[in-house]
Design a protein around this motif. Structure first.
Motif, PDB file in Angstrom:
ATOM      1  N   GLU A  98       0.876  -1.296   0.042  1.00 12.75           N
ATOM      2  CA  GLU A  98      -0.001   0.099   0.050  1.00 12.75           C
ATOM      3  C   GLU A  98       0.899   1.415  -0.081  1.00 12.75           C
ATOM      4  N   THR A  99       0.473   2.152  -0.880  1.00 16.19           N
ATOM      5  CA  THR A  99       1.042   3.408  -0.939  1.00 16.19           C
ATOM      6  C   THR A  99       0.280   4.300  -0.168  1.00 16.19           C
ATOM      7  N   TYR A 100       0.955   5.410   0.862  1.00 16.59           N
ATOM      8  CA  TYR A 100      -0.037   6.218   1.564  1.00 16.59           C
ATOM      9  C   TYR A 100       0.976   7.445   1.898  1.00 16.59           C
ATOM     10  N   LEU A 101       0.329   8.524   2.294  1.00 16.87           N
ATOM     11  CA  LEU A 101       1.001   9.853   3.031  1.00 16.87           C
ATOM     12  C   LEU A 101       1.059   9.632   4.453  1.00 16.87           C
ATOM     13  N   PRO A 102       2.324   9.666   4.891  1.00 12.69           N
ATOM     14  CA  PRO A 102       2.434   9.508   6.363  1.00 12.69           C
ATOM     15  C   PRO A 102       1.845  10.724   7.189  1.00 12.69           C
ATOM     16  N   PRO A 103       1.527  10.576   8.420  1.00  7.62           N
ATOM     17  CA  PRO A 103       0.824  11.661   9.180  1.00  7.62           C
ATOM     18  C   PRO A 103       1.850  12.759   9.256  1.00  7.62           C
ATOM     19  N   GLY A 104       1.218  13.969   9.171  1.00  6.90           N
ATOM     20  CA  GLY A 104       1.891  15.301   9.284  1.00  6.90           C
ATOM     21  C   GLY A 104       2.613  15.514   7.852  1.00  6.90           C
ATOM     22  N   SER A 105       2.629  14.447   6.947  1.00  6.48           N
ATOM     23  CA  SER A 105       3.178  15.129   5.553  1.00  6.48           C
ATOM     24  C   SER A 105       2.142  15.721   4.632  1.00  6.48           C
ATOM     25  N   ARG A 106       2.366  16.086   3.651  1.00  5.71           N
ATOM     26  CA  ARG A 106       1.432  16.743   2.547  1.00  5.71           C
ATOM     27  C   ARG A 106       2.162  16.745   1.121  1.00  5.71           C
ATOM     28  N   LEU A 107       1.423  16.274  -0.030  1.00  7.20           N
ATOM     29  CA  LEU A 107       1.854  16.408  -1.271  1.00  7.20           C
ATOM     30  C   LEU A 107       1.921  17.587  -1.839  1.00  7.20           C
ATOM     31  N   TRP A 108       2.865  18.693  -1.352  1.00  8.17           N
ATOM     32  CA  TRP A 108       2.942  20.090  -1.986  1.00  8.17           C
ATOM     33  C   TRP A 108       4.290  20.422  -1.386  1.00  8.17           C
ATOM     34  N   GLY A 109       5.250  20.895  -2.506  1.00  9.69           N
ATOM     35  CA  GLY A 109       6.634  21.071  -2.264  1.00  9.69           C
ATOM     36  C   GLY A 109       7.418  19.802  -2.183  1.00  9.69           C
ATOM     37  N   GLN A 110       8.131  19.793  -0.882  1.00 13.32           N
ATOM     38  CA  GLN A 110       9.178  18.712  -0.646  1.00 13.32           C
ATOM     39  C   GLN A 110       8.616  17.929   0.578  1.00 13.32           C
ATOM     40  N   GLY A 111       8.343  16.416   0.499  1.00 13.02           N
ATOM     41  CA  GLY A 111       7.868  15.758   1.331  1.00 13.02           C
ATOM     42  C   GLY A 111       8.156  14.246   1.200  1.00 13.02           C
ATOM     43  N   ARG A 112       7.482  13.438   1.486  1.00 16.95           N
ATOM     44  CA  ARG A 112       7.810  12.133   1.613  1.00 16.95           C
ATOM     45  C   ARG A 112       6.584  11.201   1.446  1.00 16.95           C
ATOM     46  N   ILE A 113       6.495  10.007   0.852  1.00 14.84           N
ATOM     47  CA  ILE A 113       5.427   8.869   0.780  1.00 14.84           C
ATOM     48  C   ILE A 113       5.763   7.839   1.509  1.00 14.84           C
ATOM     49  N   GLY A 114       4.827   7.038   1.849  1.00  9.41           N
ATOM     50  CA  GLY A 114       5.072   5.584   2.450  1.00  9.41           C
ATOM     51  C   GLY A 114       4.911   4.676   1.450  1.00  9.41           C
ATOM     52  N   LEU A 115       5.426   3.395   1.660  1.00  5.55           N
ATOM     53  CA  LEU A 115       5.051   2.362   1.357  1.00  5.55           C
ATOM     54  C   LEU A 115       5.010   1.054   2.149  1.00  5.55           C
ATOM     55  N   ARG A 116       4.001   0.538   2.502  1.00  5.97           N
ATOM     56  CA  ARG A 116       4.157  -0.619   3.532  1.00  5.97           C
ATOM     57  C   ARG A 116       3.524  -1.786   2.969  1.00  5.97           C
ATOM     58  N   CYS A 117       4.054  -3.114   3.686  1.00  8.36           N
ATOM     59  CA  CYS A 117       3.658  -4.405   3.112  1.00  8.36           C
ATOM     60  C   CYS A 117       2.735  -4.877   4.025  1.00  8.36           C
ATOM     61  N   LEU A 118       1.326  -5.187   3.478  1.00  7.67           N
ATOM     62  CA  LEU A 118       0.483  -5.651   4.275  1.00  7.67           C
ATOM     63  C   LEU A 118       0.190  -7.055   4.279  1.00  7.67           C
ATOM     64  N   GLU A 119       0.553  -7.809   3.233  1.00  9.47           N
ATOM     65  CA  GLU A 119       0.563  -9.380   3.245  1.00  9.47           C
ATOM     66  C   GLU A 119       1.828 -10.046   2.779  1.00  9.47           C
ATOM     67  N   GLY A 120       2.789 -10.219   3.568  1.00  7.81           N
ATOM     68  CA  GLY A 120       3.926 -11.030   3.104  1.00  7.81           C
ATOM     69  C   GLY A 120       4.650 -11.789   4.369  1.00  7.81           C
ATOM     70  N   ALA A 121       5.558 -12.514   4.219  1.00  3.73           N
ATOM     71  CA  ALA A 121       6.226 -13.368   4.905  1.00  3.73           C
ATOM     72  C   ALA A 121       6.838 -12.261   6.071  1.00  3.73           C
ATOM     73  N   THR A 122       7.411 -11.265   5.663  1.00  4.99           N
ATOM     74  CA  THR A 122       8.009  -9.975   6.474  1.00  4.99           C
ATOM     75  C   THR A 122       7.319  -8.964   6.289  1.00  4.99           C
ATOM     76  N   ARG A 123       6.809  -8.209   7.302  1.00  9.45           N
ATOM     77  CA  ARG A 123       6.151  -6.865   6.986  1.00  9.45           C
ATOM     78  C   ARG A 123       7.290  -5.885   7.114  1.00  9.45           C
ATOM     79  N   TRP A 124       7.153  -5.009   6.055  1.00 13.81           N
ATOM     80  CA  TRP A 124       8.166  -3.700   5.996  1.00 13.81           C
ATOM     81  C   TRP A 124       7.289  -2.554   5.551  1.00 13.81           C
ATOM     82  N   ASN A 125       7.923  -1.248   6.061  1.00 14.40           N
ATOM     83  CA  ASN A 125       7.452  -0.088   5.705  1.00 14.40           C
ATOM     84  C   ASN A 125       8.635   0.964   5.518  1.00 14.40           C
ATOM     85  N   VAL A 126       8.639   1.421   4.194  1.00 20.87           N
ATOM     86  CA  VAL A 126       9.661   2.438   3.794  1.00 20.87           C
ATOM     87  C   VAL A 126       9.073   3.619   3.428  1.00 20.87           C
ATOM     88  N   SER A 127       9.888   4.768   3.207  1.00 21.32           N
ATOM     89  CA  SER A 127       9.377   6.012   2.511  1.00 21.32           C
ATOM     90  C   SER A 127      10.267   6.455   1.423  1.00 21.32           C
TER      91      SER A 127
END
Length: 249
Positions: A87-116
């Motif tokens: 799943e791609t998502y916008l981290p809390p406190g972030s916004r898609l305006w100027g410089q920012g970050r987006i998150g990607l997290r594994c919802l179903e997998g042998a190893t759960r991970w969360n990156v930005s």
């Protein structure tokens, strides 16, 4: 798309309207998730999500602004396990305006991970730009400005896209040729000094009366000022112009 909640319908002039509407629309977008076999697939997944999200937002903005997102690189040291649903998502406190970050997290997998990933969002649209230098405290004039295509999201302060947003305002600091006019660059002009004689309009349900008073504080259009009536009573009023203040009963 679900019906927009009432709290998102609050109108705010100029660039604020675009930012608030964007937040309202974004919060209602359904999560998009898909399988990935390695971290090499994440940039393409994130870019598709960004393109779809910004296209939806641009279609709903009151101002004609073109949105474009550019992703930065994913950390090259990452070695992520395959995932059936990312799943791609916008981290809390972030916004898609100027410089920012987006998150990607594994919802179903042998190893759960969360990156930005870093992202830069440009918002190109028409706004007022200085055609010549303006000294601090000088009122802005029509010849000082011209319309041009600029990146609204290049700085945190909102642009002033409407002419009436800067008409009658004065520069808060030295402004240079080519600068995009933004909210933090101007302020309302002072129209009278403490001690000036002003007319007080008192308005109530179905009536309006006027009287003379002495200003006890400087007057800035749209802001509060204290005045002393002939009776000695001190009132807090709203400044309308260089000679008039108002009190609503």
């Amino acid at each position: 798309m679900k019906q927009m909640p009432s709290g998102c319908k609050t109108w705010i002039r100029g660039a604020y309207a675009a930012l608030v509407l964007f937040a309202c629309v974004f919060m209602q977008l359904p999560a998009r998730a898909q399988a990935v076999n390695s971290e090499a697939q994440l940039p393409a997944l994130a870019q598709r999500w960004l393109d779809q999200t910004l296209a939806t937002q641009a279609a709903r903005m009151e101002q004609p602004v073109r949105l474009q997102a550019t992703l930065g690189p994913l950390d090259s040291r990452l070695k992520l396990a395959p995932c059936a649903r990312v799943e791609t998502y916008l981290p809390p406190g972030s916004r898609l305006w100027g410089q920012g970050r987006i998150g990607l997290r594994c919802l179903e997998g042998a190893t759960r991970w969360n990156v930005s990933m870093p992202v830069t969002v440009k918002a190109t649209g028409s706004a007022w730009v200085l055609r010549r230098d303006v000294a601090p405290g000088r009122p802005l004039e029509a010849d000082d400005l011209m319309l041009a295509e600029v990146d609204w999201a290049a700085e945190p302060s909102p642009v002033l896209a409407a002419r009436d947003a800067w008409s009658g305002q004065v520069a808060t600091r030295a402004l240079g040729t080519g600068q995009t006019l933004r909210q933090n660059m101007v302020r309302a002009a002072q129209v009278f000094q403490a001690g000036a004689q002003v007319r007080v309009l008192v308005q109530g349900g179905g009536f309006q009366i006027s009287s003379q008073a002495q200003a006890l504080s400087p007057g800035v259009v749209g802001q509060l000022a204290k005045v002393r009536m002939d009776s000695g009573r001190v009132l807090t009023t709203t400044v309308l112009d260089a000679r008039t203040v108002q009190v609503e009963m």
